[in-house]
Design an enzyme around this catalytic site. Structure first.
Site, PDB file in Angstrom:
ATOM      1  N   ASP A  62     112.947   2.729 -28.515  1.00  0.00           N
ATOM      2  CA  ASP A  62     111.576   2.949 -28.061  1.00  0.00           C
ATOM      3  C   ASP A  62     111.643   3.641 -26.707  1.00  0.00           C
ATOM      4  OD1 ASP A  62     110.699   1.612 -30.267  1.00  0.00           O
ATOM      5  OD2 ASP A  62     110.160  -0.236 -29.229  1.00  0.00           O
ATOM      6  N   ASN A  89     110.828  14.489 -26.885  1.00  0.00           N
ATOM      7  CA  ASN A  89     109.782  14.761 -27.870  1.00  0.00           C
ATOM      8  C   ASN A  89     108.947  13.540 -28.233  1.00  0.00           C
ATOM      9  OD1 ASN A  89     108.536  16.348 -30.219  1.00  0.00           O
ATOM     10  ND2 ASN A  89     109.525  14.637 -31.280  1.00  0.00           N
ATOM     11  N   SER A 140     101.923  19.660 -24.786  1.00  0.00           N
ATOM     12  CA  SER A 140     100.893  20.019 -25.765  1.00  0.00           C
ATOM     13  C   SER A 140      99.940  21.021 -25.140  1.00  0.00           C
ATOM     14  CB  SER A 140     100.119  18.768 -26.192  1.00  0.00           C
ATOM     15  OG  SER A 140      98.973  19.103 -26.969  1.00  0.00           O
ATOM     16  N   TYR A 153      95.651  11.385 -24.029  1.00  0.00           N
ATOM     17  CA  TYR A 153      96.770  12.217 -24.468  1.00  0.00           C
ATOM     18  C   TYR A 153      96.826  13.491 -23.631  1.00  0.00           C
ATOM     19  CZ  TYR A 153      99.780  14.869 -27.675  1.00  0.00           C
ATOM     20  OH  TYR A 153     100.801  15.604 -28.227  1.00  0.00           O
TER      21      TYR A 153
END
Length: 258
Positions: A62, A89, A140, A153
């Protein structure tokens, strides 16, 4: 002859989606790879496929667990023999406005998306420095132009953009490069983008088609990752690259019928 012959890479969140595509492409380019993930079933399945291409292994970890990060880096180096490339990633998200995001979800997302990148960078750095290696962080397009529906996010990925720059400054004296890739909507999408309090989302939803005329695919991001990891990018560090088909180029005026 591959562009990554003799390179050894660790790819977090590498059992599905973009991470898996990067691992597979790296193998085709001559690298050996270790991938991490939380799900041992997905990990073993990914390992089986990747070993059909080249030297690959799976390490369960994790990204928000400091001990698991250290153990997975050590195990990867033990298997690979050295480390030239770190691909950060692993990522999760919450499908909610920022004002509707709970503190528990805030901590969970930031711990994986931001703190996890730092933990892996710190753990991998001594190995990368020995070989003048590189880091590639997957952010992103949502970190470049915010998306209200996934507000947290967006915040976390904007932070990854700056993290990549600061690591480039820190790594410069040792020749360790640090760059950031910013994918747009990429099929099949991220598994861990869910409503508040949930871990998996029910589907990918409807995505707008970017100016280039199609939705992105994981192979598009993998191709960019190969460039950043290769010798062709030896003088490139502290940068970010959008892989979004032109979505952030500007507002696209659609023709109106009638």
């Amino acid at each position: 002859m591959g562009r990554l012959d003799g390179k050894r890479a660790l790819i977090t969140g590498g059992t599905t989606g973009i991470g898996f595509a990067i691992a597979e492409r790296f193998l085709h380019e001559g690298a050996a790879v270790a991938v991490t993930g939380r799900d041992p079933g997905l990990g073993k399945r990914a390992e089986g496929v990747l070993r059909g291409v080249g030297d690959a292994c799976f390490q369960r970890a994790d990204a928000d667990d400091p001990d698991a990060v250290l153990q997975s880096v050590a195990a990867a180096v033990d298997h690979l023999g050295a480390l030239d490339i770190l691909v950060n990633n692993a990522g999760i998200g919450v499908d909610a406005r920022l004002l509707d995001t709970t503190l528990a979800d805030f901590d969970r997302v930031m711990n994986v998306n931001l703190r996890g990148c730092l933990l892996y960078a710190q753990a991998a750095y001594p190995h990368l420095a020995r070989r003048r290696g590189c880091m590639i962080h997957i952010a992103s397009d949502a970190g470049v132009w915010g998306e209200q529906a996934i507000g947290l996010y967006s915040v976390s990925k904007a932070a990854v953009l700056m993290l990549g720059k600061m690591l480039a400054l820190d790594g410069g004296p040792d020749g360790v490069r640090s760059n950031v890739l910013c994918p747009g909507d990429t099929w099949p999408g991220m598994r861990h983008m869910a409503p508040p309090g949930q871990d998996h989302r029910p589907g990918s939803g409807d995505w707008p088609v970017p100016p280039i005329g199609r939705i992105g695919e994981a192979r598009d991001v993998a191709a960019a990752a190969v460039f950043y990891a290769s010798g062709e990018a030896e003088f490139i560090t502290g940068t970010s690259l959008l892989v979004d088909g032109g979505m952030t180029a500007g507002y696209l005026q659609r023709e109106r019928s009638g």
